[in-house]
Design a protein around this motif. Structure first.
Motif, short mmCIF file in Angstrom:
data_model
loop_
_atom_site.label_atom_id
_atom_site.label_comp_id
_atom_site.label_asym_id
_atom_site.label_seq_id
_atom_site.Cartn_x
_atom_site.Cartn_y
_atom_site.Cartn_z
N PRO A 146 -11.87 3.56 -0.68
CA PRO A 146 -10.70 4.36 -0.29
C PRO A 146 -10.97 5.86 -0.10
CG PRO A 146 -10.58 3.78 -2.61
CD PRO A 146 -11.78 3.08 -2.06
N PHE A 147 -11.93 6.45 -0.83
CA PHE A 147 -12.08 7.91 -0.81
C PHE A 147 -13.52 8.31 -0.48
CE2 PHE A 147 -8.63 7.15 -3.92
CZ PHE A 147 -7.60 7.79 -3.23
N ASP A 148 -13.63 9.38 0.27
CA ASP A 148 -14.93 9.98 0.59
C ASP A 148 -14.93 11.39 0.00
OD1 ASP A 148 -16.47 11.90 2.80
OD2 ASP A 148 -17.50 10.01 2.36
N ALA A 149 -15.99 11.72 -0.72
CA ALA A 149 -16.03 12.99 -1.43
C ALA A 149 -15.89 14.19 -0.49
CB ALA A 149 -17.34 13.09 -2.22
N ALA A 150 -16.35 14.06 0.74
CA ALA A 150 -16.33 15.20 1.67
C ALA A 150 -14.95 15.47 2.24
CB ALA A 150 -17.33 14.96 2.80
N THR A 151 -14.13 14.42 2.38
CA THR A 151 -12.84 14.61 3.07
C THR A 151 -11.62 14.29 2.21
OG1 THR A 151 -12.93 12.33 3.92
CG2 THR A 151 -13.90 14.07 5.29
N ALA A 152 -11.82 13.83 0.98
CA ALA A 152 -10.69 13.40 0.14
C ALA A 152 -9.67 14.52 0.00
CB ALA A 152 -11.20 12.97 -1.23
N GLY A 153 -8.40 14.16 0.19
CA GLY A 153 -7.31 15.12 0.04
C GLY A 153 -6.99 15.94 1.27
N THR A 154 -7.78 15.79 2.34
CA THR A 154 -7.54 16.54 3.57
C THR A 154 -6.92 15.62 4.62
OG1 THR A 154 -9.68 16.05 4.57
CG2 THR A 154 -9.56 17.91 3.05
N ASN A 155 -6.34 16.24 5.64
CA ASN A 155 -5.74 15.47 6.73
C ASN A 155 -6.78 14.71 7.55
OD1 ASN A 155 -3.05 16.23 6.16
ND2 ASN A 155 -3.34 18.18 7.24
N ALA A 156 -8.05 15.10 7.40
CA ALA A 156 -9.12 14.42 8.14
C ALA A 156 -9.44 13.05 7.53
CB ALA A 156 -10.37 15.28 8.16
N ALA A 157 -9.02 12.83 6.31
CA ALA A 157 -9.34 11.57 5.63
C ALA A 157 -8.32 10.50 6.00
CB ALA A 157 -9.35 11.77 4.12
N GLU A 158 -8.77 9.25 6.00
CA GLU A 158 -7.88 8.14 6.24
C GLU A 158 -7.11 7.81 4.96
OE1 GLU A 158 -8.04 3.40 7.56
OE2 GLU A 158 -9.85 4.64 7.59
N GLU A 159 -5.81 7.62 5.10
CA GLU A 159 -4.99 7.30 3.93
C GLU A 159 -5.37 5.92 3.39
OE1 GLU A 159 -2.92 8.94 2.22
OE2 GLU A 159 -1.98 10.50 3.44
N PRO A 160 -5.50 5.79 2.07
CA PRO A 160 -5.72 4.45 1.50
C PRO A 160 -4.56 3.53 1.80
CG PRO A 160 -6.18 6.18 -0.11
CD PRO A 160 -5.50 6.84 1.06
N ASP A 161 -4.81 2.23 1.79
CA ASP A 161 -3.75 1.25 2.04
C ASP A 161 -2.68 1.37 0.96
OD1 ASP A 161 -2.69 -1.08 3.50
OD2 ASP A 161 -3.11 -2.14 1.63
N ASP A 162 -1.42 1.27 1.36
CA ASP A 162 -0.31 1.44 0.41
C ASP A 162 0.43 0.14 0.08
OD1 ASP A 162 0.93 0.97 2.79
OD2 ASP A 162 2.30 2.69 2.70
N GLN A 163 -0.21 -1.00 0.40
CA GLN A 163 0.45 -2.29 0.14
C GLN A 163 0.18 -2.73 -1.30
OE1 GLN A 163 2.50 -3.87 2.45
NE2 GLN A 163 2.16 -1.88 3.43
N LEU A 164 1.22 -3.30 -1.92
CA LEU A 164 1.10 -3.80 -3.29
C LEU A 164 0.64 -5.25 -3.28
CD1 LEU A 164 4.32 -2.31 -4.94
CD2 LEU A 164 1.96 -1.52 -5.22
N ILE A 165 -0.13 -5.62 -4.29
CA ILE A 165 -0.58 -7.01 -4.45
C ILE A 165 0.38 -7.68 -5.42
CG2 ILE A 165 -2.46 -8.51 -5.21
CD1 ILE A 165 -4.40 -6.26 -4.52
N GLN A 166 1.24 -8.54 -4.88
CA GLN A 166 2.24 -9.22 -5.70
C GLN A 166 1.66 -10.55 -6.19
OE1 GLN A 166 5.18 -7.94 -6.44
NE2 GLN A 166 5.48 -6.31 -4.92
N VAL A 167 1.77 -10.78 -7.49
CA VAL A 167 1.30 -12.02 -8.10
C VAL A 167 2.52 -12.79 -8.61
CG1 VAL A 167 -0.08 -13.07 -9.94
CG2 VAL A 167 -0.93 -11.06 -8.71
N ARG A 168 2.53 -14.10 -8.31
CA ARG A 168 3.67 -14.93 -8.67
C ARG A 168 3.45 -15.57 -10.03
NH1 ARG A 168 5.74 -20.29 -5.33
NH2 ARG A 168 7.73 -20.58 -6.41
N PHE A 169 4.47 -15.51 -10.88
CA PHE A 169 4.40 -16.08 -12.22
C PHE A 169 5.40 -17.21 -12.45
CE2 PHE A 169 3.11 -11.59 -12.68
CZ PHE A 169 1.79 -11.80 -13.00
N ALA A 170 6.34 -17.37 -11.55
CA ALA A 170 7.32 -18.45 -11.62
C ALA A 170 8.08 -18.42 -10.30
CB ALA A 170 8.26 -18.28 -12.81
N ALA A 171 8.96 -19.39 -10.12
CA ALA A 171 9.74 -19.43 -8.89
C ALA A 171 10.59 -18.16 -8.77
CB ALA A 171 10.64 -20.66 -8.88
N GLY A 172 10.30 -17.35 -7.75
CA GLY A 172 11.06 -16.13 -7.53
C GLY A 172 10.69 -14.97 -8.43
N VAL A 173 9.63 -15.10 -9.22
CA VAL A 173 9.21 -14.04 -10.16
C VAL A 173 7.83 -13.53 -9.75
CG1 VAL A 173 8.73 -13.42 -12.54
CG2 VAL A 173 10.55 -15.06 -12.03
#
Length: 302
Positions: A146-173
């Motif tokens: 996700p991060f490169d030391a040379a560009t981290a925090g600048t507009n030149a860097a690609e934003e890390p993915d913002d999707q959450l990993i949902q894990v299922r523990f029961a029906a609908g949970v």
């Protein structure tokens, strides 16, 4: 007209009764050897439907158990890593306060800048942390750094993915087991982006200390620190929820196993008693049959 009963009829009926008694005894013997009273659907057509349902639910819960183990592992690892990030941010705050007291010679500010530079590298390492070969702060793109030391925090860097990993523990949970990099480190270009703030602090210290810029960077760092604390609290809350789900699942498994046992398993004491009864009946039928079929043709010719 009276029915004539022949020896052949008597012997045929006797054999049928003996076989019937033997079948019943064999059934009890089978229950004893397997420890189950439900060995085939015909044993209890209604019970087999409940048994299959219990087995299906237990099978699903087995997968949920694996999901819980995975979720606990990642959430606890994430909590540890966020705690490490919290520690280094605290250290930068201490260094910033030390630099802001206005009594430090430039050599001291340079030394602080060197340490902040090392902390920046450590922050990059934390941002690129992996668990089981997967990056934990790049959303669902766990195979991409996700991060490169040379560009981290600048507009030149690609934003890390913002999707959450949902894990299922029961029906609908479902529970997310990762955190968004933007929530922890800040989005590229944000005033309080952690990587940008660390660079600003370093730049404010060298080559000549700029206290105004350092004060602004310190305030931004404090804002980011508060967000890190809040995010760590959220991770802890998720861990607690997974623990509660785990406890509920264990209780459910215990109940399902008990119900399955009541449906499928035999009562050993009762089965042994019935087996002894059936064995006694079988032995009695053999003894009686021996007396019935003992007459021979010679006996009828006398």
């Amino acid at each position: 007209m009276a029915l004539r009963v022949t020896p052949g009829m008597i012997q045929g009926q006797l054999m049928r009764n003996i076989n019937h008694n033997l079948t019943r005894m064999q059934g009890q013997q089978n229950d004893l050897s397997t420890g189950r009273k439900l060995n085939k659907p015909s044993d209890d057509p209604v019970g087999i439907t409940y048994s299959l349902r219990y087995r299906s639910e237990l099978s699903m819960n087995e997968q949920f158990d694996k999901n819980i183990a995975q979720a606990k592992s990642q959430l606890e690892h994430t909590d540890t890593v966020v705690g490490q990030l919290n520690d280094i941010v605290q250290r930068v705050q201490e260094l910033s306060v030390q630099a802001l007291n206005g009594t430090n010679p430039q050599s001291a500010l340079d030394a602080i800048a060197v340490e902040v530079s090392q902390i920046y590298e450590q922050a990059i390492t934390i941002g690129n942390d992996q668990l089981n070969g997967k990056y934990i702060f790049n959303g669902q793109k766990t195979d991409k750094i996700p991060f490169d030391a040379a560009t981290a925090g600048t507009n030149a860097a690609e934003e890390p993915d913002d999707q959450l990993i949902q894990v299922r523990f029961a029906a609908g949970v479902t529970v997310p087991i990762n955190v968004k990099a933007e929530d922890l480190f800040g989005s590229n270009g944000d005033a309080d982006n952690l990587f940008k703030v660390l660079k600003d602090i370093k730049n404010a210290l060298t080559p000549a200390g700029n206290m105004a810029n350092l004060q602004t960077a310190y305030q931004n760092l404090s804002t980011r620190y508060d967000k890190i604390i809040n995010l760590r609290s959220e991770v802890g809350a998720r861990v607690n929820r997974v623990d509660l789900i785990d406890q509920r699942l264990q209780d459910l498994n215990f109940n399902l196993t008990s119900l399955q046992s009541k449906t499928e398993d035999t009562d050993m004491a009762e089965t042994i008693m019935k087996y002894n009864q059936e064995e006694a009946v079988y032995q009695a039928s053999l003894s009686t049959g021996a007396k019935i079929i003992s007459p021979t043709l010679i006996d009828y010719l006398r």
